[in-house]
Design a protein around this motif. Structure first.
Motif, PDB file in Angstrom:
ATOM      1  N   PRO A   9       0.833  -1.202   0.000  1.00  0.00           N
ATOM      2  CA  PRO A   9       0.000   0.000   0.000  1.00  0.00           C
ATOM      3  C   PRO A   9       0.868   1.253   0.000  1.00  0.00           C
ATOM      4  N   ALA A  10       0.482   2.224  -0.788  1.00  0.00           N
ATOM      5  CA  ALA A  10       1.215   3.489  -0.850  1.00  0.00           C
ATOM      6  C   ALA A  10       0.846   4.348   0.349  1.00  0.00           C
ATOM      7  N   SER A  11       1.837   4.998   0.896  1.00  0.00           N
ATOM      8  CA  SER A  11       1.601   5.944   1.986  1.00  0.00           C
ATOM      9  C   SER A  11       1.431   7.344   1.382  1.00  0.00           C
ATOM     10  N   ALA A  12       1.009   8.271   2.196  1.00  0.00           N
ATOM     11  CA  ALA A  12       0.872   9.655   1.728  1.00  0.00           C
ATOM     12  C   ALA A  12       2.209  10.185   1.214  1.00  0.00           C
ATOM     13  N   ASP A  13       3.311   9.781   1.839  1.00  0.00           N
ATOM     14  CA  ASP A  13       4.636  10.229   1.395  1.00  0.00           C
ATOM     15  C   ASP A  13       5.018   9.656   0.030  1.00  0.00           C
ATOM     16  N   ASP A  14       4.428   8.515  -0.342  1.00  0.00           N
ATOM     17  CA  ASP A  14       4.718   7.882  -1.632  1.00  0.00           C
ATOM     18  C   ASP A  14       3.992   8.550  -2.801  1.00  0.00           C
ATOM     19  N   LEU A  15       2.902   9.261  -2.522  1.00  0.00           N
ATOM     20  CA  LEU A  15       2.026   9.735  -3.596  1.00  0.00           C
ATOM     21  C   LEU A  15       2.661  10.711  -4.578  1.00  0.00           C
ATOM     22  N   PRO A  16       3.502  11.666  -4.170  1.00  0.00           N
ATOM     23  CA  PRO A  16       4.111  12.552  -5.175  1.00  0.00           C
ATOM     24  C   PRO A  16       4.946  11.789  -6.218  1.00  0.00           C
ATOM     25  N   ARG A  17       5.745  10.843  -5.768  1.00  0.00           N
ATOM     26  CA  ARG A  17       6.548  10.058  -6.718  1.00  0.00           C
ATOM     27  C   ARG A  17       5.648   9.148  -7.541  1.00  0.00           C
ATOM     28  N   PHE A  18       4.646   8.561  -6.916  1.00  0.00           N
ATOM     29  CA  PHE A  18       3.682   7.705  -7.601  1.00  0.00           C
ATOM     30  C   PHE A  18       3.051   8.481  -8.759  1.00  0.00           C
ATOM     31  N   LYS A  19       2.591   9.713  -8.466  1.00  0.00           N
ATOM     32  CA  LYS A  19       1.970  10.554  -9.498  1.00  0.00           C
ATOM     33  C   LYS A  19       2.927  10.825 -10.652  1.00  0.00           C
ATOM     34  N   SER A  20       4.126  11.261 -10.339  1.00  0.00           N
ATOM     35  CA  SER A  20       5.064  11.621 -11.412  1.00  0.00           C
ATOM     36  C   SER A  20       5.454  10.409 -12.240  1.00  0.00           C
ATOM     37  N   ASP A  21       5.640   9.251 -11.621  1.00  0.00           N
ATOM     38  CA  ASP A  21       5.967   8.038 -12.368  1.00  0.00           C
ATOM     39  C   ASP A  21       4.803   7.623 -13.261  1.00  0.00           C
ATOM     40  N   ASP A  36       3.550  13.555 -30.125  1.00  0.00           N
ATOM     41  CA  ASP A  36       3.391  14.870 -29.502  1.00  0.00           C
ATOM     42  C   ASP A  36       3.632  14.779 -28.005  1.00  0.00           C
ATOM     43  N   GLN A  37       4.262  15.788 -27.463  1.00  0.00           N
ATOM     44  CA  GLN A  37       4.409  15.888 -26.016  1.00  0.00           C
ATOM     45  C   GLN A  37       3.122  16.462 -25.438  1.00  0.00           C
ATOM     46  N   LEU A  38       2.792  16.073 -24.230  1.00  0.00           N
ATOM     47  CA  LEU A  38       1.627  16.637 -23.557  1.00  0.00           C
ATOM     48  C   LEU A  38       1.993  17.992 -22.973  1.00  0.00           C
ATOM     49  N   ASP A  39       1.063  18.932 -23.068  1.00  0.00           N
ATOM     50  CA  ASP A  39       1.290  20.256 -22.492  1.00  0.00           C
ATOM     51  C   ASP A  39       1.104  20.254 -20.977  1.00  0.00           C
ATOM     52  N   VAL A  40       0.283  19.344 -20.499  1.00  0.00           N
ATOM     53  CA  VAL A  40       0.018  19.225 -19.061  1.00  0.00           C
ATOM     54  C   VAL A  40       0.113  17.752 -18.683  1.00  0.00           C
ATOM     55  N   PRO A  41       0.406  17.450 -17.428  1.00  0.00           N
ATOM     56  CA  PRO A  41       0.462  16.041 -17.028  1.00  0.00           C
ATOM     57  C   PRO A  41      -0.885  15.358 -17.246  1.00  0.00           C
ATOM     58  N   MET A  42      -0.830  14.100 -17.615  1.00  0.00           N
ATOM     59  CA  MET A  42      -2.042  13.334 -17.841  1.00  0.00           C
ATOM     60  C   MET A  42      -1.857  11.975 -17.201  1.00  0.00           C
ATOM     61  N   PRO A  43      -2.769  11.557 -16.367  1.00  0.00           N
ATOM     62  CA  PRO A  43      -3.902  12.289 -15.836  1.00  0.00           C
ATOM     63  C   PRO A  43      -3.438  13.459 -14.968  1.00  0.00           C
ATOM     64  N   SER A  44      -4.318  14.419 -14.831  1.00  0.00           N
ATOM     65  CA  SER A  44      -3.980  15.609 -14.048  1.00  0.00           C
ATOM     66  C   SER A  44      -3.805  15.248 -12.574  1.00  0.00           C
ATOM     67  N   ASP A  45      -3.121  16.115 -11.857  1.00  0.00           N
ATOM     68  CA  ASP A  45      -2.970  15.911 -10.411  1.00  0.00           C
ATOM     69  C   ASP A  45      -4.334  15.828  -9.739  1.00  0.00           C
ATOM     70  N   ALA A  46      -5.277  16.669 -10.181  1.00  0.00           N
ATOM     71  CA  ALA A  46      -6.616  16.667  -9.586  1.00  0.00           C
ATOM     72  C   ALA A  46      -7.324  15.337  -9.832  1.00  0.00           C
ATOM     73  N   THR A  47      -7.195  14.790 -11.037  1.00  0.00           N
ATOM     74  CA  THR A  47      -7.799  13.492 -11.345  1.00  0.00           C
ATOM     75  C   THR A  47      -7.192  12.403 -10.482  1.00  0.00           C
ATOM     76  N   LEU A  48      -5.874  12.444 -10.310  1.00  0.00           N
ATOM     77  CA  LEU A  48      -5.212  11.440  -9.482  1.00  0.00           C
ATOM     78  C   LEU A  48      -5.635  11.557  -8.024  1.00  0.00           C
ATOM     79  N   GLU A  49      -5.722  12.775  -7.517  1.00  0.00           N
ATOM     80  CA  GLU A  49      -6.167  12.965  -6.128  1.00  0.00           C
ATOM     81  C   GLU A  49      -7.562  12.390  -5.931  1.00  0.00           C
ATOM     82  N   THR A  50      -8.437  12.601  -6.916  1.00  0.00           N
ATOM     83  CA  THR A  50      -9.795  12.059  -6.845  1.00  0.00           C
ATOM     84  C   THR A  50      -9.753  10.535  -6.825  1.00  0.00           C
ATOM     85  N   ALA A  51      -8.924   9.946  -7.682  1.00  0.00           N
ATOM     86  CA  ALA A  51      -8.804   8.482  -7.721  1.00  0.00           C
ATOM     87  C   ALA A  51      -8.263   7.939  -6.405  1.00  0.00           C
ATOM     88  N   PHE A  52      -7.259   8.604  -5.849  1.00  0.00           N
ATOM     89  CA  PHE A  52      -6.639   8.142  -4.606  1.00  0.00           C
ATOM     90  C   PHE A  52      -7.621   8.168  -3.436  1.00  0.00           C
TER      91      PHE A  52
END
Length: 179
Positions: A9-21, A36-52
């Motif tokens: 299980p991922a801890s809160a401290d793991d989530l920033p690296r989890f997101k970027s990876d 093409d390169q993405l202009d913004v991260p996909m999925p967005s940080d907000a989408t990931l926070e919702t999923a988490f």
């Protein structure tokens, strides 16, 4: 011999690296498909926070020899055991080594009460389609497109190339009861 894959299980401290990876792995697929390169991260940080933080969500680190090689977010419905694989990735540079297969089967073993798994992937992601159907045993059960949009879509795939086209997959783990 390759070391076994484990889940933690991922801890809160793991989530920033989890997101970027995860975002790097998803961006790689877009670049491979469209150049093409993405202009913004996909999925967005907000989408990931919702999923988490979704009800029933379990965020898992995928490890090999104690080293992070990927991650997954699953949603477990304890009443129906119709569970979903919401996000799944193997880190950039770790593909095509059997880690995804090992990780998926470790997830299945971790949640043995599951009646059915559901997941989805964008239409252009041929490697994912191959993985889910030919390696993991999922069946394609629906194709979402402009004429048949996903009624549950939260907009996450709208920014990806491919006009929001995606496949829905399902894997029955045991026959449904006739009760």
């Amino acid at each position: 011999m390759t070391a076994a894959v484990t889940l933690q299980p991922a801890s809160a401290d793991d989530l920033p690296r989890f997101k970027s990876d995860l975002q790097a792995a998803f961006a790689l697929a877009v670049v491979e498909a469209f150049g093409d390169q993405l202009d913004v991260p996909m999925p967005s940080d907000a989408t990931l926070e919702t999923a988490f933080s979704a009800p029933g969500a379990v965020v898992l680190r995928i490890l090999q020899d104690g080293v992070d090689v990927g991650g997954a977010v699953v949603t477990i419905n304890t009443e129906t055991q119709h569970n979903s694989l919401d996000l799944f990735f193997i880190k950039v540079g770790q593909h095509s080594s059997g880690l995804g297969r090992q990780a998926w089967f470790a997830i299945e073993q971790r949640f043995p009460a599951t009646v059915a798994w559901e997941t989805h992937t964008p239409y252009f992601e041929k490697r994912n389609i191959h993985f889910y159907v030919n390696i993991c045993g999922f069946k394609i059960v629906e194709f979402f497109n402009p004429r048949h949009p996903d009624p549950h879509e939260d907009g996450e795939l709208e920014d990806l190339p491919g006009e929001g086209e995606a496949f829905q997959f399902q894997k029955l783990m045991r026959p449904p009861s006739n009760a």
